[in-house]
Design a protein around this motif. Structure first.
Motif, PDB file in Angstrom:
ATOM      1  N   SER A 273       0.832  -1.203   0.000  1.00  0.00           N
ATOM      2  CA  SER A 273       0.000   0.000   0.000  1.00  0.00           C
ATOM      3  C   SER A 273       0.864   1.249   0.000  1.00  0.00           C
ATOM      4  N   PHE A 274       1.938   1.237   0.783  1.00  0.00           N
ATOM      5  CA  PHE A 274       2.840   2.389   0.817  1.00  0.00           C
ATOM      6  C   PHE A 274       3.528   2.579  -0.529  1.00  0.00           C
ATOM      7  N   LEU A 275       3.914   1.486  -1.161  1.00  0.00           N
ATOM      8  CA  LEU A 275       4.519   1.578  -2.490  1.00  0.00           C
ATOM      9  C   LEU A 275       3.500   1.981  -3.549  1.00  0.00           C
ATOM     10  N   GLY A 276       2.217   1.911  -3.191  1.00  0.00           N
ATOM     11  CA  GLY A 276       1.167   2.328  -4.116  1.00  0.00           C
ATOM     12  C   GLY A 276       0.948   3.825  -4.125  1.00  0.00           C
ATOM     13  N   LYS A 277       0.905   4.438  -2.940  1.00  0.00           N
ATOM     14  CA  LYS A 277       0.719   5.892  -2.893  1.00  0.00           C
ATOM     15  C   LYS A 277       1.189   6.489  -1.577  1.00  0.00           C
ATOM     16  N   GLY A 278       2.296   5.980  -1.081  1.00  0.00           N
ATOM     17  CA  GLY A 278       2.862   6.543   0.132  1.00  0.00           C
ATOM     18  C   GLY A 278       1.959   6.343   1.340  1.00  0.00           C
TER      19      GLY A 278
END
Length: 556
Positions: A178-183
Protein backbone atom coordinates in the motif's frame (compact mmCIF):
# COMPACT_ATOMS: atom_id res chain seq x y z
CA UNK A 1 -26.08 -28.12 6.21
CA UNK A 2 -22.39 -27.56 5.37
CA UNK A 3 -23.06 -28.48 1.73
CA UNK A 4 -25.92 -25.96 1.60
CA UNK A 5 -23.72 -23.20 3.03
CA UNK A 6 -21.01 -23.98 0.46
CA UNK A 7 -23.57 -23.83 -2.36
CA UNK A 8 -24.82 -20.46 -1.11
CA UNK A 9 -21.25 -19.19 -0.89
CA UNK A 10 -20.52 -20.25 -4.49
CA UNK A 11 -23.67 -18.50 -5.70
CA UNK A 12 -22.72 -15.32 -3.88
CA UNK A 13 -19.21 -15.31 -5.35
CA UNK A 14 -20.65 -15.93 -8.82
CA UNK A 15 -23.07 -13.03 -8.41
CA UNK A 16 -20.29 -10.74 -7.23
CA UNK A 17 -18.12 -11.81 -10.17
CA UNK A 18 -20.86 -10.88 -12.66
CA UNK A 19 -21.57 -7.51 -11.05
CA UNK A 20 -17.85 -6.68 -10.78
CA UNK A 21 -17.26 -7.63 -14.41
CA UNK A 22 -19.94 -5.16 -15.49
CA UNK A 23 -18.78 -2.50 -13.05
CA UNK A 24 -15.09 -2.48 -13.88
CA UNK A 25 -14.39 -4.09 -17.26
CA UNK A 26 -17.23 -3.77 -19.75
CA UNK A 27 -16.76 -0.80 -22.15
CA UNK A 28 -14.01 0.62 -19.96
CA UNK A 29 -12.60 2.52 -22.98
CA UNK A 30 -15.77 4.57 -23.48
CA UNK A 31 -14.57 7.63 -21.53
CA UNK A 32 -11.63 9.75 -22.64
CA UNK A 33 -8.26 9.67 -20.88
CA UNK A 34 -8.01 12.36 -18.21
CA UNK A 35 -4.96 14.23 -16.92
CA UNK A 36 -4.19 11.79 -14.08
CA UNK A 37 -4.31 8.78 -16.38
CA UNK A 38 -2.12 10.59 -18.91
CA UNK A 39 0.56 11.24 -16.29
CA UNK A 40 0.50 7.69 -15.01
CA UNK A 41 0.59 6.00 -18.41
CA UNK A 42 3.31 8.29 -19.78
CA UNK A 43 5.48 7.39 -16.78
CA UNK A 44 4.82 3.69 -17.42
CA UNK A 45 5.75 4.04 -21.10
CA UNK A 46 9.05 5.70 -20.29
CA UNK A 47 9.82 2.96 -17.79
CA UNK A 48 9.56 0.43 -20.61
CA UNK A 49 11.15 2.31 -23.49
CA UNK A 50 13.81 4.25 -21.55
CA UNK A 51 14.50 1.63 -18.89
CA UNK A 52 13.68 4.00 -16.01
CA UNK A 53 12.33 1.27 -13.71
CA UNK A 54 13.78 2.66 -10.47
CA UNK A 55 13.85 6.35 -11.35
CA UNK A 56 10.53 7.06 -13.08
CA UNK A 57 10.29 9.95 -15.53
CA UNK A 58 7.38 11.78 -17.09
CA UNK A 59 7.99 13.48 -20.42
CA UNK A 60 11.72 13.07 -19.85
CA UNK A 61 11.78 14.66 -16.38
CA UNK A 62 12.15 12.79 -13.10
CA UNK A 63 8.84 11.95 -11.46
CA UNK A 64 9.58 10.84 -7.93
CA UNK A 65 6.43 12.22 -6.29
CA UNK A 66 4.54 8.93 -6.57
CA UNK A 67 5.80 5.52 -5.38
CA UNK A 68 6.39 3.13 -8.26
CA UNK A 69 4.27 0.02 -7.66
CA UNK A 70 1.20 0.96 -9.77
CA UNK A 71 3.54 2.35 -12.45
CA UNK A 72 5.41 -0.97 -12.52
CA UNK A 73 2.09 -2.74 -13.06
CA UNK A 74 1.18 -0.33 -15.88
CA UNK A 75 4.68 -0.69 -17.37
CA UNK A 76 4.30 -4.46 -17.38
CA UNK A 77 1.05 -4.11 -19.30
CA UNK A 78 2.70 -1.65 -21.71
CA UNK A 79 5.48 -4.17 -22.31
CA UNK A 80 3.01 -7.00 -22.94
CA UNK A 81 0.47 -5.01 -24.96
CA UNK A 82 1.61 -1.51 -26.00
CA UNK A 83 -0.90 1.34 -25.93
CA UNK A 84 -3.72 -0.89 -24.69
CA UNK A 85 -5.93 1.45 -22.67
CA UNK A 86 -8.58 -1.19 -21.97
CA UNK A 87 -6.03 -3.53 -20.42
CA UNK A 88 -4.44 -0.72 -18.42
CA UNK A 89 -7.80 0.19 -16.97
CA UNK A 90 -8.55 -3.49 -16.40
CA UNK A 91 -5.64 -3.63 -13.95
CA UNK A 92 -7.31 -0.91 -11.89
CA UNK A 93 -10.47 -3.01 -12.16
CA UNK A 94 -8.55 -6.00 -10.81
CA UNK A 95 -7.47 -3.89 -7.82
CA UNK A 96 -11.11 -2.88 -7.29
CA UNK A 97 -12.11 -6.56 -7.33
CA UNK A 98 -9.43 -7.26 -4.71
CA UNK A 99 -11.02 -4.54 -2.60
CA UNK A 100 -14.50 -6.05 -3.05
CA UNK A 101 -13.30 -9.57 -2.19
CA UNK A 102 -11.62 -8.53 1.03
CA UNK A 103 -14.45 -6.27 2.08
CA UNK A 104 -16.73 -9.32 1.72
CA UNK A 105 -14.32 -11.43 3.78
CA UNK A 106 -13.98 -8.69 6.38
CA UNK A 107 -17.77 -8.36 6.63
CA UNK A 108 -18.06 -12.13 7.20
CA UNK A 109 -15.50 -11.86 9.97
CA UNK A 110 -17.21 -8.84 11.50
CA UNK A 111 -20.81 -10.08 11.63
CA UNK A 112 -20.55 -13.82 10.79
CA UNK A 113 -23.39 -13.53 8.29
CA UNK A 114 -22.82 -14.18 4.58
CA UNK A 115 -25.95 -12.28 3.55
CA UNK A 116 -24.66 -9.18 5.32
CA UNK A 117 -21.29 -9.62 3.60
CA UNK A 118 -22.93 -10.04 0.19
CA UNK A 119 -25.04 -6.92 0.63
CA UNK A 120 -22.01 -4.87 1.73
CA UNK A 121 -19.98 -6.10 -1.26
CA UNK A 122 -22.81 -5.34 -3.70
CA UNK A 123 -23.19 -1.87 -2.21
CA UNK A 124 -19.44 -1.34 -2.67
CA UNK A 125 -19.20 -2.39 -6.33
CA UNK A 126 -22.26 -0.30 -7.18
CA UNK A 127 -20.93 2.85 -5.47
CA UNK A 128 -20.02 5.77 -7.71
CA UNK A 129 -16.41 6.42 -6.66
CA UNK A 130 -15.46 2.73 -6.66
CA UNK A 131 -16.86 2.28 -10.18
CA UNK A 132 -15.05 5.41 -11.35
CA UNK A 133 -11.68 4.45 -9.87
CA UNK A 134 -12.04 0.85 -11.04
CA UNK A 135 -12.62 1.97 -14.63
CA UNK A 136 -9.72 4.43 -14.91
CA UNK A 137 -5.96 3.91 -14.78
CA UNK A 138 -5.55 5.95 -11.61
CA UNK A 139 -3.37 4.92 -8.70
CA UNK A 140 -5.74 5.61 -5.78
CA UNK A 141 -7.52 2.27 -6.00
CA UNK A 142 -4.31 0.27 -5.53
CA UNK A 143 -3.21 1.64 -2.17
CA UNK A 144 -6.68 1.29 -0.63
CA UNK A 145 -7.18 -2.22 -2.05
CA UNK A 146 -3.89 -3.42 -0.54
CA UNK A 147 -4.72 -1.68 2.74
CA UNK A 148 -8.11 -3.41 2.88
CA UNK A 149 -6.32 -6.75 2.59
CA UNK A 150 -3.93 -5.65 5.35
CA UNK A 151 -6.81 -4.58 7.61
CA UNK A 152 -8.60 -7.89 7.11
CA UNK A 153 -5.59 -9.94 8.18
CA UNK A 154 -4.74 -7.54 11.01
CA UNK A 155 -8.30 -7.75 12.35
CA UNK A 156 -8.17 -11.52 12.04
CA UNK A 157 -4.84 -11.68 13.88
CA UNK A 158 -5.99 -9.37 16.67
CA UNK A 159 -9.25 -11.25 17.18
CA UNK A 160 -7.60 -14.69 17.26
CA UNK A 161 -6.02 -16.33 20.28
CA UNK A 162 -2.26 -16.24 20.54
CA UNK A 163 0.16 -14.77 18.03
CA UNK A 164 -0.98 -15.59 14.51
CA UNK A 165 2.31 -15.06 12.72
CA UNK A 166 1.01 -15.73 9.20
CA UNK A 167 -1.78 -13.15 9.53
CA UNK A 168 0.63 -10.54 10.88
CA UNK A 169 3.06 -11.39 8.07
CA UNK A 170 0.48 -10.97 5.30
CA UNK A 171 -0.80 -7.78 6.90
CA UNK A 172 2.71 -6.31 7.04
CA UNK A 173 3.39 -7.21 3.41
CA UNK A 174 0.12 -5.66 2.26
CA UNK A 175 0.81 -2.47 4.22
CA UNK A 176 4.17 -2.26 2.48
CA UNK A 177 2.52 -2.68 -0.93
CA UNK A 178 0.00 0.00 0.00
CA UNK A 179 2.84 2.39 0.82
CA UNK A 180 4.52 1.58 -2.49
CA UNK A 181 1.17 2.33 -4.12
CA UNK A 182 0.72 5.89 -2.89
CA UNK A 183 2.86 6.54 0.13
CA UNK A 184 1.19 7.14 3.50
CA UNK A 185 -2.20 8.12 2.01
CA UNK A 186 -4.05 4.93 2.91
CA UNK A 187 -2.31 4.68 6.29
CA UNK A 188 -3.73 8.07 7.23
CA UNK A 189 -7.09 7.88 5.44
CA UNK A 190 -8.06 4.24 6.04
CA UNK A 191 -5.86 2.44 8.58
CA UNK A 192 -5.66 5.17 11.26
CA UNK A 193 -9.46 5.63 11.50
CA UNK A 194 -9.85 1.84 11.55
CA UNK A 195 -7.46 1.54 14.49
CA UNK A 196 -9.29 4.31 16.36
CA UNK A 197 -12.64 2.57 15.87
CA UNK A 198 -11.11 -0.79 16.81
CA UNK A 199 -9.71 0.55 20.08
CA UNK A 200 -13.16 1.88 20.95
CA UNK A 201 -15.18 -1.26 20.25
CA UNK A 202 -12.99 -4.36 19.79
CA UNK A 203 -10.17 -4.10 22.26
CA UNK A 204 -8.72 -7.56 22.87
CA UNK A 205 -5.95 -8.69 25.22
CA UNK A 206 -2.63 -8.21 23.40
CA UNK A 207 -0.81 -10.83 25.44
CA UNK A 208 1.46 -12.79 23.09
CA UNK A 209 0.64 -10.57 20.10
CA UNK A 210 3.23 -7.80 20.54
CA UNK A 211 5.96 -9.77 18.78
CA UNK A 212 3.62 -10.36 15.84
CA UNK A 213 2.80 -6.65 15.67
CA UNK A 214 6.51 -5.77 15.77
CA UNK A 215 7.19 -8.26 12.97
CA UNK A 216 4.33 -6.79 10.93
CA UNK A 217 5.72 -3.26 11.36
CA UNK A 218 9.23 -4.40 10.47
CA UNK A 219 8.02 -6.03 7.25
CA UNK A 220 6.00 -2.95 6.39
CA UNK A 221 8.99 -0.64 6.96
CA UNK A 222 11.38 -2.80 4.94
CA UNK A 223 9.03 -3.15 1.99
CA UNK A 224 7.88 0.46 1.93
CA UNK A 225 11.22 2.18 2.50
CA UNK A 226 13.72 0.42 0.23
CA UNK A 227 12.79 2.50 -2.83
CA UNK A 228 13.16 5.75 -0.91
CA UNK A 229 16.55 4.61 0.43
CA UNK A 230 17.62 3.95 -3.16
CA UNK A 231 16.51 7.44 -4.19
CA UNK A 232 18.35 9.10 -1.29
CA UNK A 233 21.52 7.25 -2.28
CA UNK A 234 21.42 7.92 -6.02
CA UNK A 235 19.31 11.10 -6.29
CA UNK A 236 19.65 12.85 -2.92
CA UNK A 237 19.09 16.44 -4.07
CA UNK A 238 16.10 15.63 -6.26
CA UNK A 239 14.57 13.41 -3.58
CA UNK A 240 14.91 16.12 -0.93
CA UNK A 241 13.35 18.64 -3.28
CA UNK A 242 10.42 16.32 -4.03
CA UNK A 243 9.81 15.63 -0.32
CA UNK A 244 9.70 19.35 0.42
CA UNK A 245 7.34 19.89 -2.51
CA UNK A 246 4.99 17.10 -1.45
CA UNK A 247 4.95 18.17 2.21
CA UNK A 248 4.09 21.76 1.32
CA UNK A 249 1.50 20.62 -1.24
CA UNK A 250 -0.68 19.24 1.57
CA UNK A 251 -0.73 22.73 3.06
CA UNK A 252 -0.59 25.05 0.05
CA UNK A 253 -2.32 23.28 -2.88
CA UNK A 254 -6.08 22.95 -3.33
CA UNK A 255 -6.71 24.40 0.12
CA UNK A 256 -10.34 24.06 1.13
CA UNK A 257 -12.25 24.82 4.36
CA UNK A 258 -12.66 22.01 6.87
CA UNK A 259 -16.31 21.52 5.92
CA UNK A 260 -15.47 20.92 2.24
CA UNK A 261 -16.23 17.20 2.58
CA UNK A 262 -19.76 17.69 3.89
CA UNK A 263 -21.06 16.05 0.69
CA UNK A 264 -19.10 12.86 1.40
CA UNK A 265 -22.25 10.73 1.12
CA UNK A 266 -22.43 11.45 -2.63
CA UNK A 267 -19.38 9.23 -3.14
CA UNK A 268 -21.65 6.22 -2.70
CA UNK A 269 -23.78 7.33 -5.66
CA UNK A 270 -27.10 5.49 -5.62
CA UNK A 271 -26.68 4.84 -1.90
CA UNK A 272 -26.21 8.50 -0.91
CA UNK A 273 -29.53 8.79 0.94
CA UNK A 274 -28.93 5.43 2.60
CA UNK A 275 -25.54 6.69 3.83
CA UNK A 276 -27.24 9.73 5.35
CA UNK A 277 -29.77 7.46 7.04
CA UNK A 278 -26.99 5.58 8.85
CA UNK A 279 -26.17 8.77 10.76
CA UNK A 280 -29.47 8.66 12.70
CA UNK A 281 -27.92 6.82 15.62
CA UNK A 282 -30.89 7.10 18.06
CA UNK A 283 -33.11 5.36 15.50
CA UNK A 284 -30.85 2.40 14.85
CA UNK A 285 -29.33 1.73 18.26
CA UNK A 286 -32.74 0.49 19.48
CA UNK A 287 -33.46 -1.54 16.36
CA UNK A 288 -30.29 -3.23 15.14
CA UNK A 289 -29.23 -6.58 16.53
CA UNK A 290 -25.54 -6.16 15.72
CA UNK A 291 -25.21 -2.78 17.44
CA UNK A 292 -21.48 -3.00 18.16
CA UNK A 293 -20.50 -3.71 14.53
CA UNK A 294 -22.79 -0.85 13.47
CA UNK A 295 -21.11 1.57 15.87
CA UNK A 296 -17.69 0.31 14.79
CA UNK A 297 -18.25 0.84 11.05
CA UNK A 298 -19.98 4.17 11.65
CA UNK A 299 -17.11 5.50 13.78
CA UNK A 300 -14.66 4.19 11.17
CA UNK A 301 -16.52 6.12 8.45
CA UNK A 302 -16.76 9.33 10.47
CA UNK A 303 -13.12 8.94 11.55
CA UNK A 304 -12.03 8.94 7.89
CA UNK A 305 -14.09 12.05 7.31
CA UNK A 306 -12.59 13.73 10.39
CA UNK A 307 -8.95 12.99 9.54
CA UNK A 308 -9.35 14.00 5.89
CA UNK A 309 -10.97 17.27 6.99
CA UNK A 310 -7.90 18.14 9.07
CA UNK A 311 -5.69 18.24 5.96
CA UNK A 312 -5.78 21.65 4.19
CA UNK A 313 -5.45 20.09 0.72
CA UNK A 314 -8.77 18.56 -0.27
CA UNK A 315 -9.99 16.83 -3.43
CA UNK A 316 -13.15 14.83 -3.97
CA UNK A 317 -11.21 11.72 -5.03
CA UNK A 318 -9.52 11.66 -1.62
CA UNK A 319 -12.89 10.52 -0.25
CA UNK A 320 -12.59 7.11 -1.90
CA UNK A 321 -11.75 5.26 1.38
CA UNK A 322 -14.85 6.62 3.13
CA UNK A 323 -16.99 4.40 0.88
CA UNK A 324 -15.52 1.23 2.45
CA UNK A 325 -16.92 1.62 6.00
CA UNK A 326 -19.94 3.47 4.58
CA UNK A 327 -21.21 0.39 2.73
CA UNK A 328 -20.52 -1.78 5.78
CA UNK A 329 -22.70 0.59 7.82
CA UNK A 330 -25.42 0.72 5.16
CA UNK A 331 -25.56 -3.08 5.07
CA UNK A 332 -26.68 -3.08 8.73
CA UNK A 333 -29.78 -1.14 7.73
CA UNK A 334 -30.53 -3.62 4.96
CA UNK A 335 -30.22 -6.51 7.41
CA UNK A 336 -32.67 -4.84 9.76
CA UNK A 337 -35.17 -4.23 6.96
CA UNK A 338 -34.86 -7.84 5.78
CA UNK A 339 -34.97 -9.74 9.06
CA UNK A 340 -35.95 -7.63 12.03
CA UNK A 341 -38.30 -4.83 11.01
CA UNK A 342 -41.65 -5.11 12.76
CA UNK A 343 -44.96 -4.39 11.07
CA UNK A 344 -45.60 -1.47 13.42
CA UNK A 345 -42.16 0.10 12.96
CA UNK A 346 -43.29 3.18 11.07
CA UNK A 347 -39.96 5.02 11.41
CA UNK A 348 -38.00 2.07 10.02
CA UNK A 349 -40.45 1.80 7.13
CA UNK A 350 -40.23 5.55 6.52
CA UNK A 351 -36.45 5.36 6.08
CA UNK A 352 -36.78 2.34 3.84
CA UNK A 353 -39.51 3.80 1.64
CA UNK A 354 -37.71 7.12 1.28
CA UNK A 355 -34.68 5.29 -0.16
CA UNK A 356 -36.74 3.16 -2.52
CA UNK A 357 -38.88 6.09 -3.63
CA UNK A 358 -35.80 8.12 -4.57
CA UNK A 359 -34.39 5.37 -6.79
CA UNK A 360 -37.85 4.69 -8.24
CA UNK A 361 -38.15 8.35 -9.25
CA UNK A 362 -34.71 8.18 -10.86
CA UNK A 363 -35.77 5.09 -12.83
CA UNK A 364 -38.93 6.89 -13.98
CA UNK A 365 -36.91 9.95 -15.00
CA UNK A 366 -34.34 8.01 -17.03
CA UNK A 367 -36.51 7.71 -20.18
CA UNK A 368 -36.99 11.50 -20.13
CA UNK A 369 -33.25 12.08 -19.68
CA UNK A 370 -32.47 9.64 -22.47
CA UNK A 371 -34.85 11.49 -24.76
CA UNK A 372 -33.38 14.93 -23.99
CA UNK A 373 -29.69 14.05 -24.03
CA UNK A 374 -29.51 10.99 -26.29
CA UNK A 375 -32.41 10.48 -28.70
CA UNK A 376 -33.12 14.15 -29.44
CA UNK A 377 -29.39 14.79 -29.96
CA UNK A 378 -29.28 11.82 -32.36
CA UNK A 379 -26.83 9.90 -30.18
CA UNK A 380 -29.29 7.02 -29.88
CA UNK A 381 -31.67 5.44 -32.37
CA UNK A 382 -35.40 4.95 -31.81
CA UNK A 383 -35.26 1.15 -31.21
CA UNK A 384 -32.53 1.55 -28.59
CA UNK A 385 -34.37 4.46 -26.95
CA UNK A 386 -37.65 2.53 -26.71
CA UNK A 387 -35.89 -0.59 -25.39
CA UNK A 388 -34.09 1.32 -22.65
CA UNK A 389 -37.20 3.31 -21.76
CA UNK A 390 -39.39 0.24 -21.31
CA UNK A 391 -36.63 -1.48 -19.32
CA UNK A 392 -36.24 1.41 -16.87
CA UNK A 393 -40.00 1.84 -16.55
CA UNK A 394 -40.18 -1.88 -15.77
CA UNK A 395 -37.53 -1.42 -13.07
CA UNK A 396 -39.60 1.46 -11.68
CA UNK A 397 -42.62 -0.89 -11.42
CA UNK A 398 -40.49 -3.49 -9.63
CA UNK A 399 -39.23 -0.83 -7.23
CA UNK A 400 -42.79 0.30 -6.54
CA UNK A 401 -43.65 -3.27 -5.59
CA UNK A 402 -40.54 -3.40 -3.38
CA UNK A 403 -41.63 -0.13 -1.75
CA UNK A 404 -45.22 -1.19 -1.18
CA UNK A 405 -44.57 -4.75 -0.01
CA UNK A 406 -41.29 -4.01 1.85
CA UNK A 407 -38.91 -6.16 -0.22
CA UNK A 408 -35.38 -4.86 0.55
CA UNK A 409 -33.61 -7.51 -1.55
CA UNK A 410 -35.82 -6.62 -4.52
CA UNK A 411 -34.88 -2.97 -3.97
CA UNK A 412 -31.18 -3.91 -4.00
CA UNK A 413 -31.70 -6.02 -7.13
CA UNK A 414 -33.40 -3.12 -8.92
CA UNK A 415 -30.49 -0.76 -8.24
CA UNK A 416 -27.94 -3.37 -9.32
CA UNK A 417 -29.87 -3.98 -12.57
CA UNK A 418 -30.01 -0.25 -13.36
CA UNK A 419 -26.28 0.12 -12.92
CA UNK A 420 -25.46 -3.10 -14.79
CA UNK A 421 -27.63 -2.05 -17.72
CA UNK A 422 -25.86 1.32 -17.84
CA UNK A 423 -22.46 -0.37 -17.83
CA UNK A 424 -23.41 -3.07 -20.33
CA UNK A 425 -25.45 -1.09 -22.84
CA UNK A 426 -25.34 2.63 -22.06
CA UNK A 427 -21.59 3.26 -21.75
CA UNK A 428 -20.99 3.55 -25.53
CA UNK A 429 -23.77 6.15 -25.72
CA UNK A 430 -22.48 7.96 -22.63
CA UNK A 431 -19.03 7.99 -24.24
CA UNK A 432 -20.42 9.90 -27.23
CA UNK A 433 -22.14 12.34 -24.89
CA UNK A 434 -18.86 13.39 -23.25
CA UNK A 435 -16.77 13.29 -26.43
CA UNK A 436 -16.01 16.07 -28.88
CA UNK A 437 -17.21 14.92 -32.30
CA UNK A 438 -14.97 17.52 -33.97
CA UNK A 439 -11.91 16.26 -32.12
CA UNK A 440 -8.81 15.98 -34.30
CA UNK A 441 -6.16 14.43 -32.10
CA UNK A 442 -2.43 14.94 -32.23
CA UNK A 443 -2.28 11.15 -32.06
CA UNK A 444 -2.66 11.26 -35.87
CA UNK A 445 1.01 12.30 -36.06
CA UNK A 446 1.88 8.72 -35.16
CA UNK A 447 0.87 7.73 -38.71
CA UNK A 448 3.06 10.31 -40.47
CA UNK A 449 6.21 8.43 -41.46
CA UNK A 450 8.37 11.56 -41.81
CA UNK A 451 7.69 12.51 -38.17
CA UNK A 452 8.24 9.13 -36.51
CA UNK A 453 12.04 9.36 -36.08
CA UNK A 454 12.08 13.05 -35.16
CA UNK A 455 12.06 14.55 -31.65
CA UNK A 456 9.09 16.70 -30.58
CA UNK A 457 9.58 20.01 -28.76
CA UNK A 458 7.55 22.90 -27.42
CA UNK A 459 8.65 26.47 -26.79
CA UNK A 460 10.01 27.14 -23.30
CA UNK A 461 7.70 30.17 -23.05
CA UNK A 462 4.64 27.92 -23.35
CA UNK A 463 3.20 25.09 -21.25
CA UNK A 464 2.42 21.72 -22.79
CA UNK A 465 -0.69 19.77 -21.80
CA UNK A 466 0.36 16.36 -20.56
CA UNK A 467 -2.64 14.87 -22.37
CA UNK A 468 -1.00 15.88 -25.67
CA UNK A 469 2.16 14.01 -24.68
CA UNK A 470 0.05 10.93 -24.01
CA UNK A 471 -1.83 11.24 -27.31
CA UNK A 472 1.34 11.82 -29.37
CA UNK A 473 2.85 8.67 -27.85
CA UNK A 474 6.26 10.30 -27.50
CA UNK A 475 8.04 12.90 -25.42
CA UNK A 476 7.40 16.57 -26.17
CA UNK A 477 10.24 18.33 -24.41
CA UNK A 478 11.03 21.98 -23.77
CA UNK A 479 13.33 23.95 -26.05
CA UNK A 480 14.52 27.56 -25.93
CA UNK A 481 13.95 28.81 -29.47
CA UNK A 482 16.13 31.89 -28.82
CA UNK A 483 19.17 29.66 -28.23
CA UNK A 484 20.45 29.15 -31.78
CA UNK A 485 23.07 26.57 -30.78
CA UNK A 486 20.52 24.35 -29.02
CA UNK A 487 18.05 24.67 -31.89
CA UNK A 488 20.73 23.90 -34.46
CA UNK A 489 21.68 20.69 -32.64
CA UNK A 490 18.03 19.66 -32.36
CA UNK A 491 17.20 20.03 -36.07
CA UNK A 492 15.36 18.49 -37.74
CA UNK A 493 12.56 18.45 -35.15
CA UNK A 494 8.82 18.88 -34.73
CA UNK A 495 7.53 21.95 -32.92
CA UNK A 496 4.23 21.75 -31.04
CA UNK A 497 2.89 25.23 -30.31
CA UNK A 498 -0.29 26.96 -29.15
CA UNK A 499 -0.13 29.47 -32.01
CA UNK A 500 1.17 29.22 -35.59
CA UNK A 501 4.93 28.65 -35.53
CA UNK A 502 5.56 31.79 -37.59
CA UNK A 503 4.36 33.90 -34.66
CA UNK A 504 6.89 32.57 -32.15
CA UNK A 505 9.92 31.58 -34.22
CA UNK A 506 12.83 34.07 -34.00
CA UNK A 507 13.94 35.78 -37.20
CA UNK A 508 17.23 33.87 -37.46
CA UNK A 509 15.33 30.57 -37.55
CA UNK A 510 12.87 31.77 -40.16
CA UNK A 511 15.75 32.62 -42.50
CA UNK A 512 17.91 29.57 -41.86
CA UNK A 513 15.30 26.80 -41.63
CA UNK A 514 12.61 25.27 -43.75
CA UNK A 515 9.33 25.60 -41.87
CA UNK A 516 6.46 23.33 -42.85
CA UNK A 517 3.18 23.30 -40.93
CA UNK A 518 1.91 19.74 -40.71
CA UNK A 519 -1.55 20.41 -39.32
CA UNK A 520 -3.60 21.98 -36.54
CA UNK A 521 -4.94 19.56 -33.95
CA UNK A 522 -7.67 19.94 -31.35
CA UNK A 523 -7.56 17.42 -28.53
CA UNK A 524 -10.39 18.96 -26.52
CA UNK A 525 -12.40 16.08 -25.07
CA UNK A 526 -15.40 18.39 -24.70
CA UNK A 527 -17.12 20.13 -27.65
CA UNK A 528 -16.66 23.82 -28.36
CA UNK A 529 -19.06 25.90 -26.31
CA UNK A 530 -18.90 23.53 -23.33
CA UNK A 531 -17.67 25.13 -20.10
CA UNK A 532 -14.76 22.66 -19.99
CA UNK A 533 -13.59 23.46 -23.51
CA UNK A 534 -9.99 24.67 -23.25
CA UNK A 535 -7.87 26.44 -25.86
CA UNK A 536 -4.70 24.85 -24.46
CA UNK A 537 -5.69 21.58 -26.13
CA UNK A 538 -5.22 23.17 -29.58
CA UNK A 539 -1.77 22.53 -31.01
CA UNK A 540 0.00 23.59 -34.20
CA UNK A 541 2.41 20.92 -35.36
CA UNK A 542 5.27 22.21 -37.50
CA UNK A 543 8.24 20.44 -39.07
CA UNK A 544 11.46 22.47 -38.83
CA UNK A 545 14.48 21.43 -40.93
CA UNK A 546 17.78 22.96 -41.90
CA UNK A 547 17.55 24.30 -45.46
CA UNK A 548 21.02 23.10 -46.41
CA UNK A 549 20.34 19.62 -45.14
CA UNK A 550 17.08 19.46 -47.02
CA UNK A 551 18.72 20.59 -50.33
CA UNK A 552 21.43 18.00 -49.87
CA UNK A 553 18.87 15.25 -49.29
CA UNK A 554 16.85 16.34 -52.32
CA UNK A 555 19.95 16.42 -54.59
CA UNK A 556 21.10 13.10 -53.25
Amino acid sequence: MTHFVEQQSIKQWLLLAIVCCCAFFVHNEAIFVDIMESRNLITAREMVYDGNWLTPTMNGELRLEKPPLPTWIAAGIEWLSPDNLALQRAMAGAAAILLVIYLYKFACLLVHDRLYALIAALLLCTSYSIILMGRTASWDIYCHAFMMVAIYYLFRALQSKGCQWRWFTISGLMMGLSFLGKGPVSFYALLLPFLCAYLLYYRQPMQGKWKGCAWMLLLMLLLSSWWYVYLFVYHPEMTEQVLKKESTAWVDNNVRPWWYYWKFFLETGAWSLLTICTLFIPVWKRRLTAVKPYYFTLVWMLGILFFLSLVPEKKSRYLLPVVIPAVLTCAHLFMYWIRKMRKDDYIGKLFYRANVALIMLVAMALPVLLYVFMYREMRMGLPAYLSFSFFYLGIAVVLFYALYRIRPLLFLTGVVLILMSAELFMMPYIGTFVTNKERKSISQTRNIEALKPLPFYYDSDEVIRIELVYAAYKKIQKIDLSDSATVSRAMPFVLVSKVPAEEILPSYLKSSANIQQIDVYNDNPWPEGHRRYNETFISYVTLIQNKKTERYEQNK
